[in-house]
Design a protein around this motif. Structure first.
Motif, PDB file in Angstrom:
ATOM      1  N   SER A  89       1.016  -0.331  -0.194  1.00 17.27           N
ATOM      2  CA  SER A  89      -0.352  -0.127   0.054  1.00 17.27           C
ATOM      3  C   SER A  89       0.585   1.333   0.196  1.00 17.27           C
ATOM      4  O   SER A  89       0.633   2.427  -0.987  1.00 17.27           O
ATOM      5  CB  SER A  89      -0.725  -0.006   1.295  1.00 17.27           C
ATOM      6  OG  SER A  89      -1.585   1.151   1.343  1.00 17.27           O
ATOM      7  N   GLY A  90       1.879   1.166   0.925  1.00 11.38           N
ATOM      8  CA  GLY A  90       2.593   1.903   0.780  1.00 11.38           C
ATOM      9  C   GLY A  90       2.232   3.912   1.468  1.00 11.38           C
ATOM     10  O   GLY A  90       2.956   4.917   1.448  1.00 11.38           O
ATOM     11  N   GLY A  91       0.562   3.501   1.778  1.00 11.59           N
ATOM     12  CA  GLY A  91       0.507   4.984   1.859  1.00 11.59           C
ATOM     13  C   GLY A  91      -0.303   5.487   3.176  1.00 11.59           C
ATOM     14  O   GLY A  91      -0.133   6.695   3.540  1.00 11.59           O
TER      15      GLY A  91
ATOM     16  N   ARG B 114      10.466   2.389  -3.492  1.00 11.80           N
ATOM     17  CA  ARG B 114       9.968   2.809  -2.106  1.00 11.80           C
ATOM     18  C   ARG B 114      10.715   1.577  -0.616  1.00 11.80           C
ATOM     19  O   ARG B 114      11.233   2.405   0.578  1.00 11.80           O
ATOM     20  CB  ARG B 114       8.586   2.913  -1.814  1.00 11.80           C
ATOM     21  CG  ARG B 114       7.725   4.021  -2.512  1.00 11.80           C
ATOM     22  CD  ARG B 114       6.171   4.003  -2.359  1.00 11.80           C
ATOM     23  NE  ARG B 114       6.019   2.417  -2.651  1.00 11.80           N
ATOM     24  CZ  ARG B 114       5.527   1.709  -2.203  1.00 11.80           C
ATOM     25  NH1 ARG B 114       5.156   1.737  -0.978  1.00 11.80           N
ATOM     26  NH2 ARG B 114       4.341   1.203  -2.779  1.00 11.80           N
TER      27      ARG B 114
ATOM     28  N   SER C 174       0.184   1.496  -6.576  1.00  8.10           N
ATOM     29  CA  SER C 174       1.141   1.595  -5.130  1.00  8.10           C
ATOM     30  C   SER C 174       2.461   0.586  -5.975  1.00  8.10           C
ATOM     31  O   SER C 174       3.853   0.472  -5.491  1.00  8.10           O
ATOM     32  CB  SER C 174       0.769   2.062  -3.747  1.00  8.10           C
ATOM     33  OG  SER C 174       0.396   2.620  -3.091  1.00  8.10           O
TER      34      SER C 174
ATOM     35  N   SER D 168      -5.717   1.088  -5.274  1.00  9.04           N
ATOM     36  CA  SER D 168      -4.522   2.181  -4.150  1.00  9.04           C
ATOM     37  C   SER D 168      -3.797   1.000  -4.055  1.00  9.04           C
ATOM     38  O   SER D 168      -2.615   1.711  -3.895  1.00  9.04           O
ATOM     39  CB  SER D 168      -5.417   2.003  -3.260  1.00  9.04           C
ATOM     40  OG  SER D 168      -6.622   3.214  -2.691  1.00  9.04           O
TER      41      SER D 168
ATOM     42  N   SER E 121       6.026   0.962  -7.666  1.00 12.71           N
ATOM     43  CA  SER E 121       7.221   1.984  -6.779  1.00 12.71           C
ATOM     44  C   SER E 121       6.938   1.797  -6.081  1.00 12.71           C
ATOM     45  O   SER E 121       8.378   1.822  -4.539  1.00 12.71           O
ATOM     46  CB  SER E 121       6.464   3.648  -6.819  1.00 12.71           C
ATOM     47  OG  SER E 121       5.397   3.354  -5.541  1.00 12.71           O
TER      48      SER E 121
END
Length: 415
Positions: free
Chosen positions: A223-225, A273, A266, A262, A269
């Motif tokens: 997810s990263g968010g 990340r 992601s 979502s 990337s």
């Protein structure tokens, strides 16, 4: 529009309009297909269409083109062949237990495991007559000694939750294979990037040693968010996947397609990340080693951290082979109120659970409540874990320095 369609009331036409967009639309992001109900062209199709093998669509809980796409991409990430999506990483752990264990069985869990996984064993599983034992995560011999005829599942973690010890994962899996016990790995830390859970011994070619099941909290790096809750359960064994999928169906596990969108957005990337989190974390962990307030710094890439050699053998030492987490043990001369003052004084680091997002996080832990005994390889003191986000490293270091000063001031004020 046909003559029949044109005679429909406009309110009905809003629902049953015949227009269908043309096919062959291609763009960087895939389409989002949301549904509970799925239409069938004929009654025969309704009777014969199959979803277990992803050859068709029958109901939203069983998947749409959007969720099928994420499942396939996650299989590519971790090297598996079948994937199930669930509402959270914890739900993934629960699904494995629900599907594979029954009254009279026993599950073995590393003593440094993710706390809620222990809670499942101590709560629901115990109530259902399923026993559990905790084994030393750094000792394959202790694991083997605890395996009995009742042992049906062994949980693995690499690195361990909070204390970040890295086990001899390859030998642990070999022990379980010799004893014919299924292995399930919480692979959230490795994320399919630090190492391949189904190919732990790549040099052995097609007979590579690997885990039976990999669970993953997609909430974190995929997810990263910091804004999505989701988990996955991945396997290579078709029969095992079928068993898990039936349990998944019976309990009605489902995920929202906007959340799937979502994660899909992601994923491209994710490796970049992960590498950035890793590089920043190593820099701060090395800096932390020089601070006298920290009697121990825990991060697998540090030579003094428990399991460093096992991490290096499995993952290598290159940046991008360790998650963005490190823990410190603060000298026992600093009481809890001083440690709290340190955490409260942090400005860029936010007090909050989880990790893998853009904002750095900090959590103080009461380790003595989380382990059966205080491990000999851990110094005495108060453990604090940091999740490193994507801020500038120099700014994070300065934040830690001013918080250490606040800790000193709190200690002085109490004397």
């Amino acid at each position: 529009m046909t003559d029949w369609d044109s005679k429909l009331d406009p309110r009905t036409q809003l629902i049953h309009h015949p227009y269908v967009p043309p096919a062959q639309y291609a763009a960087p992001q895939p389409g989002v297909f949301k549904a509970s109900t799925v239409f069938f062209p004929t009654a025969e199709a309704m009777r014969t269409r199959r979803w277990m093998d992803k050859s068709g669509y029958t109901y939203g809980l069983h998947g749409t083109p959007t969720s099928y796409l994420l499942e396939e991409r996650l299989c590519a990430l971790e090297g598996g062949l079948q994937c199930l999506l669930v509402p959270s990483g914890l739900a993934a752990l629960g699904l494995v237990a629900l599907s594979l264990l029954k009254t009279g069985d026993e599950v073995l869990i590393p003593d440094n495991a993710y706390g809620p996984n222990k809670a499942i064993a101590e709560g629901e599983l115990r109530n259902w007559g399923i026993t559990h034992q905790y084994y030393d995560p750094m000792d394959p011999e202790d694991l083997e000694a605890q395996i009995s005829s009742r042992t049906k599942l062994v949980w693995l973690e690499a690195a361990g939750s909070v204390t970040l010890e890295f086990p001899n994962l390859l030998e642990m899996v070999r022990v379980c294979q010799r004893r014919k016990v299924l292995t399930a790995l919480d692979n959230t830390w490795g994320a399919g990037l630090a190492f391949r859970p189904f190919d732990l011994d790549a040099e052995s070619g097609p007979h590579s040693v690997g885990v039976d099941i990999s669970t993953h909290a997609l909430t974190k790096y995929p997810s990263g968010g910091g804004d999505v809750l989701m988990g996955s359960v991945i396997t290579r064994n078709a029969a095992l996947h079928h068993q898990l999928k039936l349990t998944h169906m019976r309990f009605g596990f489902g995920v929202g397609m906007n959340d799937v969108e979502s994660v899909l957005r992601s994923l491209p990337s994710m490796a970049l990340r992960y590498q950035a989190h890793d590089a920043a974390t190593r820099t701060l962990a090395r800096w932390a080693q020089k601070q006298p307030e920290f009697v121990q710094v825990l991060h697998p890439a540090l030579e003094t951290s428990p399991g460093h050699q096992d991490w290096k053998a499995l993952c290598g030492s290159a940046v991008g082979t360790a998650a963005g987490l490190f823990s410190v043990i603060i000298d026992a001369c600093y009481p809890q109120h001083a440690v709290d003052a340190f955490c409260d004084a942090l400005r860029l680091f936010k007090l909050g659970y989880s990790w893998g997002g853009p904002i750095s996080l900090v959590v103080p832990y009461e380790l003595e409540t989380m382990r059966t005994t205080w491990p000999a390889h851990l110094a005495k003191g108060t453990l604090v874990r940091f999740s490193i986000g994507l801020e500038e490293v120099a700014d994070l270091q300065a934040d830690l320095m001013q918080a250490l000063e606040a800790m000193h001031q709190s200690l002085l004020a109490s004397r």
